[in-house]
Design a protein around this motif. Structure first.
Motif, PDB file in Angstrom:
ATOM      1  N   ALA A   1     -54.069  40.654 -54.815  1.00 47.98           N
ATOM      2  CA  ALA A   1     -52.648  40.300 -54.818  1.00 47.98           C
ATOM      3  C   ALA A   1     -52.380  39.041 -53.991  1.00 47.98           C
ATOM      4  CB  ALA A   1     -51.818  41.462 -54.278  1.00 47.98           C
ATOM      5  N   ASP A   2     -51.547  38.188 -54.524  1.00 48.93           N
ATOM      6  CA  ASP A   2     -51.149  36.953 -53.843  1.00 48.93           C
ATOM      7  C   ASP A   2     -49.661  37.055 -53.517  1.00 48.93           C
ATOM      8  OD1 ASP A   2     -50.605  34.447 -52.922  1.00 48.93           O
ATOM      9  OD2 ASP A   2     -51.231  33.388 -54.742  1.00 48.93           O
ATOM     10  N   LEU A   3     -49.336  37.233 -52.238  1.00 50.64           N
ATOM     11  CA  LEU A   3     -47.947  37.447 -51.839  1.00 50.64           C
ATOM     12  C   LEU A   3     -47.075  36.211 -52.027  1.00 50.64           C
ATOM     13  CD1 LEU A   3     -48.203  39.698 -48.649  1.00 50.64           C
ATOM     14  CD2 LEU A   3     -47.819  40.336 -51.032  1.00 50.64           C
ATOM     15  N   SER A   4     -47.690  35.075 -52.292  1.00 49.02           N
ATOM     16  CA  SER A   4     -46.885  33.885 -52.568  1.00 49.02           C
ATOM     17  C   SER A   4     -46.432  33.840 -54.025  1.00 49.02           C
ATOM     18  CB  SER A   4     -47.689  32.619 -52.252  1.00 49.02           C
ATOM     19  OG  SER A   4     -48.809  32.493 -53.117  1.00 49.02           O
ATOM     20  N   SER A   5     -46.900  34.805 -54.808  1.00 44.61           N
ATOM     21  CA  SER A   5     -46.571  34.852 -56.228  1.00 44.61           C
ATOM     22  C   SER A   5     -45.587  35.979 -56.516  1.00 44.61           C
ATOM     23  CB  SER A   5     -47.847  35.060 -57.053  1.00 44.61           C
ATOM     24  OG  SER A   5     -47.540  35.378 -58.387  1.00 44.61           O
TER      25      SER A   5
ATOM     26  N   GLY B   1     -53.854  39.256 -45.582  1.00 48.20           N
ATOM     27  CA  GLY B   1     -52.746  38.363 -45.286  1.00 48.20           C
ATOM     28  C   GLY B   1     -52.005  37.924 -46.530  1.00 48.20           C
ATOM     29  N   GLY B   2     -52.196  38.667 -47.611  1.00 46.87           N
ATOM     30  CA  GLY B   2     -51.545  38.310 -48.861  1.00 46.87           C
ATOM     31  C   GLY B   2     -52.197  37.154 -49.580  1.00 46.87           C
TER      32      GLY B   2
ATOM     33  N   VAL C   1     -54.113  47.109 -47.118  1.00 45.80           N
ATOM     34  CA  VAL C   1     -54.974  46.112 -47.767  1.00 45.80           C
ATOM     35  C   VAL C   1     -54.392  44.715 -47.607  1.00 45.80           C
ATOM     36  CG1 VAL C   1     -55.882  45.320 -49.983  1.00 45.80           C
ATOM     37  CG2 VAL C   1     -55.887  47.763 -49.430  1.00 45.80           C
ATOM     38  N   LEU C   2     -53.082  44.579 -47.815  1.00 46.93           N
ATOM     39  CA  LEU C   2     -52.447  43.271 -47.702  1.00 46.93           C
ATOM     40  C   LEU C   2     -52.480  42.755 -46.265  1.00 46.93           C
ATOM     41  CD1 LEU C   2     -49.370  43.737 -50.068  1.00 46.93           C
ATOM     42  CD2 LEU C   2     -51.518  42.542 -50.531  1.00 46.93           C
ATOM     43  N   ALA C   3     -52.453  43.676 -45.308  1.00 48.73           N
ATOM     44  CA  ALA C   3     -52.555  43.260 -43.908  1.00 48.73           C
ATOM     45  C   ALA C   3     -53.932  42.655 -43.619  1.00 48.73           C
ATOM     46  CB  ALA C   3     -52.301  44.458 -42.991  1.00 48.73           C
ATOM     47  N   LEU C   4     -54.950  43.182 -44.296  1.00 49.73           N
ATOM     48  CA  LEU C   4     -56.306  42.661 -44.097  1.00 49.73           C
ATOM     49  C   LEU C   4     -56.471  41.283 -44.733  1.00 49.73           C
ATOM     50  CD1 LEU C   4     -58.447  45.874 -44.769  1.00 49.73           C
ATOM     51  CD2 LEU C   4     -58.012  44.772 -42.563  1.00 49.73           C
TER      52      LEU C   4
END
Length: 215
Positions: free
Chosen positions: A139-143, A58-59, A53-56
Motif C-alpha cells: 500500500a502507498d499512502l500517498s495514493s 511508513g506507507g 504493517v503501514l507503521a513498519l
C-alpha cells in the motif's frame, strides 16, 4: 494488491463459523448490542493489523524483490500452503454433513458483551488476516487508490456481519426467522464451506505469491 485484498476479504467474510456464532449472538438477550460489539471488535482487529504493517513501511511500499517484499510474499506463500493442506485434510475426511453446532456455540445466548468481543478475537481467521497484512505491505499512502482499496478491504471482510446486524436492527421479526434458517444451512454445510474456502484461497495465494517470487 487490490485483487488480492478482494479475494482475501471475500474469504474472510464468508467464513461459516463466525457467521453461525454471530447469528446466535443476535438471537440472544440484548443481541443487537452484543452483535455490535462483535462487529466493532472484528473490524478493529483488521484495522490494527493493517495499521501495524503501514507503521513498519511508513506507507511507502518496498521495492520489488527487496527483503521486506520477499518476506511478505513468503508469508503469503506459507499461509497459502497451510490453507491448502488444511482444506485437503478436511476434504479427505469426506464429511458429507455437519456434526451440528458445537455445544459452546449453542450457549452464546447467555454470554456478556465482553465475551462477545472475545469471541470476535477467537473466531477471526487469523491466517487469512495475516495474508491480508502481507498484501497491505504494497500500500502507498500517498495514493488515493490505496486508501480506497484498504477501506474496501475492511468493509468486505466485515460485510456479512454488518449486513446481519443491520437486518436485525431494521427488520427484527423477519430477520429472526430468516437468519435462523441461514444458520441451519451454514451448520449443515459447514465442513464443505471450510474446504472450499481454504482450498480456493490457498491455491490463489500459492499461485500468486510463487509467480511474484520467480518473476
Amino acid at each position: 494488491m487490490v485483487l488480492d485484498l478482494v479475494v482475501i476479504g471475500t474469504a474472510i467474510t464468508l467464513g461459516p463459523l463466525h457467521n453461525s456464532a454471530f447469528i446466535l449472538l443476535l438471537s440472544a438477550n440484548r443481541g443487537l448490542l452484543k452483535g455490535l460489539v462483535f462487529v466493532l471488535t472484528w473490524l478493529a482487529e483488521l484495522v490494527v493489523v493493517v495499521a501495524g504493517v503501514l507503521a513498519l513501511t511508513g506507507g511507502d511500499p518496498p521495492s520489488r524483490h527487496s527483503s521486506p517484499s520477499t518476506t511478505a510474499l513468503a508469508i503469503k506463500l506459507a499461509v497459502g500452503v497451510a490453507l491448502v493442506v488444511y482444506g485437503e485434510h478436511r476434504r479427505r475426511r469426506k464429511v458429507t454433513r455437519s456434526r451440528g453446532t458445537p455445544k459452546w456455540l449453542a450457549q452464546l445466548d447467555r454470554v456478556s458483551a465482553w465475551t462477545a468481543a472475545g469471541l470476535a478475537i477467537l473466531l477471526q481467521p487469523w491466517a487469512m488476516v495475516a495474508a491480508g497484512g502481507a498484501t497491505v505491505l504494497q500500500a502507498d499512502l500517498s495514493s488515493t487508490a490505496s486508501f480506497v482499496a484498504l477501506t474496501g478491504y475492511f468493509l468486505l471482510a466485515t460485510a456479512s456481519l454488518l449486513a446481519m446486524e443491520l437486518y436485525a436492527t431494521f427488520a427484527p421479526t423477519k430477520a429472526h426467522a430468516e437468519l435462523g434458517r441461514l444458520r441451519t444451512a451454514i451448520d449443515e454445510h459447514q465442513d464443505q464451506a471450510i474446504v472450499i474456502l481454504s482450498l480456493l484461497l490457498g491455491l490463489w495465494l500459492v499461485a500468486e505469491s510463487t509467480y511474484e517470487l520467480v518473476t
